[in-house]
Design an enzyme around this catalytic site. Structure first.
Site, PDB file in Angstrom:
ATOM      1  CG  ASP A  26     162.907 -10.305 -66.418  1.00 48.39           C
ATOM      2  OD1 ASP A  26     163.040 -11.369 -66.261  1.00 48.39           O
ATOM      3  OD2 ASP A  26     162.534  -9.395 -65.544  1.00 48.39           O
ATOM      4  NE  ARG A  84     155.847  -5.502 -54.932  1.00 49.99           N
ATOM      5  CZ  ARG A  84     157.471  -5.366 -55.247  1.00 49.99           C
ATOM      6  NH1 ARG A  84     157.826  -6.147 -56.230  1.00 49.99           N
ATOM      7  NH2 ARG A  84     157.830  -4.627 -54.662  1.00 49.99           N
TER       8      ARG A  84
END
Ligand code: P61
Length: 472
Positions: free
Chosen positions: A228, A395
């Site tokens: 990624d 988060r």
């Protein structure tokens, strides 16, 4: 930090070295709101910063995704869009830039990162296979699961400790990966999913030594290694700074070397590549490419535009070249660190060391009186918005979602509120306002109450969930 400790990166190098390698030509005016207006906006948004209108936000640190300021040359590139349905010249510019800077052979454009994640997951995962990775990312894991894969976190333990000062907290623990291969057999591993830098761990990097070791292990077992690459340029900066032998190497060379150890990559170009929309998937294997190129026409668009306008691909090609300039990346990370150093100086708990794209406030340490199910990180994001109109992102437990099998909440070790810095957008004075606002809510943390979730969507719940204040 003592009084004598150098504060800024510039001071550390003997001079102020992270100043921006650009000047401002156009500005976007911002609306300042009153506390009453913010109270109303927040309650209409169900205490979820994703549901605020951006007009009600002063400093928007929700994300660094698609929020970059493009350069004059990128904007000029937008005028050179070749909007042909097939074979747009801008696609070939993009392909050329990717080959030059990332080094992969074959390129499939996509509308953004999750479009690329979808394609690679569908093609490379067989139902029931494992996908080991260095900590989950929300969309990445979801696409792997939708393709029938089982995500396994094999990141080093340091990544789960917000206070660990390990220089490469994004590394994969090779021992954990080997144990998984031994237990399940190599044939049961779809591929290794490596992200540089690791978003959910606080923007923490992966070392070159780690990717080399992974390459060797994957070769031994004939397993693919996919990257990624969303914030891989930022990762290259940390290698240059922290890993022996890389101090004098240009960012561009480090990036290309790192990618060279992997079999392919997917990308949300809305981050490192300095555009507002876009993504890509790139691989070295022709057969795999043929499959991906075929599937992209089903979900995104023809393989020479993948859901993008020609002008978007042109801006991306130019952005890629700008993004690997050493002065750019030094100032980008320098600004993030400036904010981190102010907060650290004031004793505010943040994930250390400061990563590439954001400051992550440690909400568990911020609000020790709140249980995790009272959403400390969501609470912190709400308080910050109320104080000053700054928008941040949860988060923690809300983002982690539920275990697909048991239906229970995941309880992640990290419960964080992210202050994400868009590239080339805000000034040092903005960073000062942010630091002062965090300090203000930190000073009144003892009286803060938590939240209760009152609406929970099925997929990626944090985007649209609604909350109300406990004991209200
Ligand atoms: C972000 F709240 N990131 O950080 P797309 N890989 C990685 C990403 O960071 C990433 C994607 C893939 C976002 C946007 C976002 O839970 C959320 O171009 C390391 O956004 O499709 C995106 O790329 C996906 C925010 C995504 C979220 C998911 O703000």
């Amino acid at each position: 930090m003592t009084h004598d400790t150098p504060k800024t990166m510039g001071q550390q190098f003997g001079r102020r070295s992270w100043a921006e390698p650009w000047k401002i030509k156009m500005v976007e005016r911002l609306r300042m709101t009153t506390r009453e207006e913010r109270q109303r906006a927040l309650s209409e948004a169900g205490f979820n910063t994703f549901l605020l209108r951006s007009d009600d936000v002063y400093i928007d640190l929700l994300t660094d995704s698609g929020t970059n300021a493009m350069s004059d040359e990128q904007w000029a590139g937008m005028m050179l869009g070749d909007e042909a349905y097939a074979g747009s010249r801008n696609f070939y510019h993009l392909e050329e830039a990717l080959r030059k800077y990332y080094g992969y052979k074959y390129v499939v454009p996509t509308h953004q990162g999750r479009g690329a994640e979808h394609l690679i997951s569908q093609v490379a995962i067989k139902a029931g296979q494992y996908v080991p990775g260095n900590m989950y990312f929300t969309t990445t894991r979801l696409h792997q699961e939708l393709a029938g894969g089982i995500f396994v976190d094999v990141i080093v333990d340091h990544a789960h400790d917000p206070d660990s000062l390990h220089p490469f907290k994004g590394n994969i623990d090779v021992g954990k990966l080997e144990a998984l291969i031994k237990r399940e057999s190599a044939a049961q591993i779809a591929y290794v999913s490596l992200a540089g830098t690791v978003n959910m761990a606080g923007g923490q990097p992966v070392s070159m030594a780690n990717v080399k070791e992974l390459r060797a292990l994957c070769d031994k077992h004939a397993i693919k290694l996919y990257l990624d690459a969303t914030r891989m340029v930022e990762n290259a900066f940390f290698i240059q700074e922290r890993e022996e032998g890389y101090a004098k190497k240009p960012i561009a060379d480090i990036l290309k070397e790192f990618c060279g150890y992997t079999d392919g990559a997917w990308m949300s170009a809305k981050k490192d590549n300095l555009v507002n929309i876009g993504g890509w998937l790139a691989v070295n294997d022709w057969t795999l490419f043929e499959e991906l190129r075929n599937l992209v026409v089903v979900y995104e668009g023809l393989h020479t535009y993948g859901g993008l306008a020609g002008r978007d691909m042109e801006a991306m090609a130019i952005g890629i070249a700008e993004s690997v300039e050493d002065a750019h990346i030094r100032s980008r990370i320098g600004q993030v660190r400036y904010l981190g150093e102010l907060l650290t100086d004031w004793g505010i708990p943040i994930v250390q060391p400061v990563g590439g794209h954001a400051i992550f406030l440690n909400a568990k340490a911020f609000y020790p009186q709140l249980k995790q199910i009272e959403f400390p990180a969501q609470t912190l994001a709400a308080e910050l918005y109320l104080d000053s109109g700054i928008r941040s992102m949860e988060r923690g437990i809300a983002s982690a979602g539920r275990d697909a099998k048991t239906g229970d909440h995941y309880y992640p070790k990290l419960e964080l509120t992210r202050l994400t810095i868009p590239r080339r957008v805000y000034t040092q004075a903005h960073m000062d306002v942010v630091a002062e606002s965090v300090k203000a809510i930190f000073d009144m943390r003892g009286t803060t109450r938590g939240l209760k979730m009152i609406y929970e969507p099925k997929y990626l719940r944090f985007f649209q969930a609604r909350f109300e204040r406990l004991g209200a």
